[in-house]
Enzyme design. Structure first.
Site, PDB file in Angstrom:
ATOM      1  N   HIS A   9       5.502  18.200  31.445  1.00  0.00           N
ATOM      2  CA  HIS A   9       5.992  19.571  31.571  1.00  0.00           C
ATOM      3  C   HIS A   9       6.787  20.031  30.359  1.00  0.00           C
ATOM      4  CE1 HIS A   9       4.899  19.274  35.869  1.00  0.00           C
ATOM      5  NE2 HIS A   9       4.890  20.587  35.824  1.00  0.00           N
ATOM      6  N   GLY A  10       7.394  19.129  29.631  1.00  0.00           N
ATOM      7  CA  GLY A  10       8.140  19.577  28.468  1.00  0.00           C
ATOM      8  C   GLY A  10       8.882  18.457  27.777  1.00  0.00           C
TER       9      GLY A  10
END
Length: 458
Positions: A321-322
């Protein structure tokens, strides 16, 4: 170009659909329309990345061809490693270097790296294809078929994460068939529902939570009431933002006669963390299960090993996700919760549905705070405020009607895709209402600055 923009909805999509149906009886012409539209769609974001994007597609296709000719797994390993290396270089290298420099007490100047739009999603799709080749579950496709699969613009940027055998065979059928009008009607209505989720609910909810999170990041700790309000607003915002995108993607594909897999199934009705992940971002959950969790051993091993498998899988989900420690912590928290759930099930324990629901939603809410925060310090400020460590404070509830409506729809459901695609029956009044709603949403879009979908950053 954003889905929720007047230029996309009124000009781009209308022209693409018109051309697509005009050449509907020709497989090659339809393929040309989809590929050209997808390249244009991607290029309108930033033309500088189009050659890189096409080169990645060509690289994976070359690897598949060499595998088909030689049968040597080395080619597949090179293809998978190459895709992961590109993802790592763009998304994680700067963050890891910065983290190491910080631990060493040295200053790091961030590298001027721009993350290509949708990189994580189309890397995952290509990796799943290469893995399936090695498993004997895929064949080497023609370049045009493979390119059409990877670039298909409705799901290009943020999913659903579609497998080759779900999408490529559908490209063979002409959209001009007995189901054409039903596909156009139901697809258009689902597109409208997704647009309403994004523009009418998610973007409005963002104005409630963003100022509080931004203030916490700047060091201004909110009161307890404001922190809870912001947390609830974000919990609803990310659901309606991402499920709205998924509805629009699935709706647009259906208007072309193509069915994409569901991505959400009323996740805020889940009564356990395992139930939540069966309902939230379902195609990502499926990818993690089939390409990470099961190859690690899944649940076909000792309880301790299964717990490790779950933790590794969800750690990777968080990192996907990041690039940030908050995403790592978010993934590990969900991994720990899933591991505990497995232990609970093995012990033969049960929990009343009401208790399971309250516990699950409370956990999901708190972990969304970690996910949304700019960093772990901001997450600590927000969680501390929610615990009452900084006073009760006061909070004026902005947009109470939108907040209440969003909460009711998210909790009570049912899933929009099931309603539109399976339950609704065509009626003249529905067409009139949908047309009026579409015009109103277009006016609403025109009166606001464009808001990208949250998952565009991943």
């Amino acid at each position: 170009m954003l889905f929720a923009s007047q230029s996309f909805l009124v000009v781009f999509l209308a022209l693409v659909l018109g051309l697509y149906y005009a050449v509907g009886d020709s497989r090659a012409a339809r393929q040309g329309v989809i590929i050209a539209a997808s390249v244009l769609f991607y290029g309108l974001w930033d033309w500088r990345f189009v050659p890189f994007w096409l080169a990645m597609i060509g690289f994976s296709q070359m690897v598949a061809i060499m595998w088909g000719r030689t049968g040597q797994r080395l080619w597949l390993r090179v293809g998978i490693a190459g895709n992961i290396a590109v993802l790592f270089g763009f998304k994680y290298a700067d963050w890891l270097v910065g983290s190491v420099m910080h631990w060493m007490g040295r200053e790091h100047v961030a590298w001027p790296i721009v993350l290509p739009l949708g990189l994580s999603f189309f890397v995952f799709q290509k990796i799943s294809y290469l893995v399936d080749l090695g498993r004997g579950q895929a064949r080497v496709y023609r370049l045009a078929d493979f390119m059409e699969f990877v670039t298909f613009f409705p799901q290009l940027v943020a999913g659903p994460i579609v497998r080759h055998n779900e999408l490529i065979p559908q490209f063979d059928a002409s959209p001009r068939n007995a189901a054409m009008w039903e596909n156009l009607g139901r697809g258009g209505l689902l597109l409208l529902v997704g647009l309403g989720k994004k523009v009418g609910l998610a973007d409005t909810l963002g104005t409630i939570c963003a100022p509080v999170f931004d203030a916490a990041h700047a060091g201004h700790v909110p009161g307890m009431a404001a922190a809870w309000l912001a947390a609830v607003a974000y919990m609803l915002q990310i659901y309606f933002d991402f499920s709205g995108y998924s509805d629009m993607a699935i709706g647009m594909a259906l208007m072309m006669g193509i069915r994409l897999p569901f991505n959400f199934n009323a996740p805020y009705a889940a009564v356990s963390v395992r139930d939540f992940w069966r309902r939230w971002h379902m195609t990502l959950s499926r990818f993690l299960r089939d390409y990470i969790y099961m190859p690690l051993g899944g649940n076909r091993c000792t309880p301790l090993r299964q717990a490790v498998n779950v933790m590794v899988t969800m750690w990777l989900a968080g990192v996907w996700h990041g690039a940030g420690w908050n995403f790592v912590v978010w993934g590990l928290l969900h991994g720990a919760a899933l591991a505990v759930a497995h232990v609970w099930d093995r012990a033969g324990r049960t929990m009343p549905r009401v208790g399971g629901y309250v516990l699950t939603m409370g956990f999901v809410l708190l972990t969304w705070v970690v996910f949304r925060a700019a960093d772990l310090a901001t997450a600590g400020h927000m969680l501390g405020a929610m615990a009452g460590l900084h006073g009760m404070g006061g909070a004026a509830i902005r947009h109470p009607v939108v907040l209440g409506l969003a909460a009711a729809v998210a909790v009570i459901g049912p899933a929009s895709q099931q309603v539109v695609l399976e339950r609704l029956r065509p009626a003249p009044w529905m067409a009139v209402a949908a047309g009026m709603a579409f015009v109103l949403l277009l006016f609403l879009i025109g009166g606001r600055p464009p808001e990208p979908f949250i998952y565009f950053q991943f």
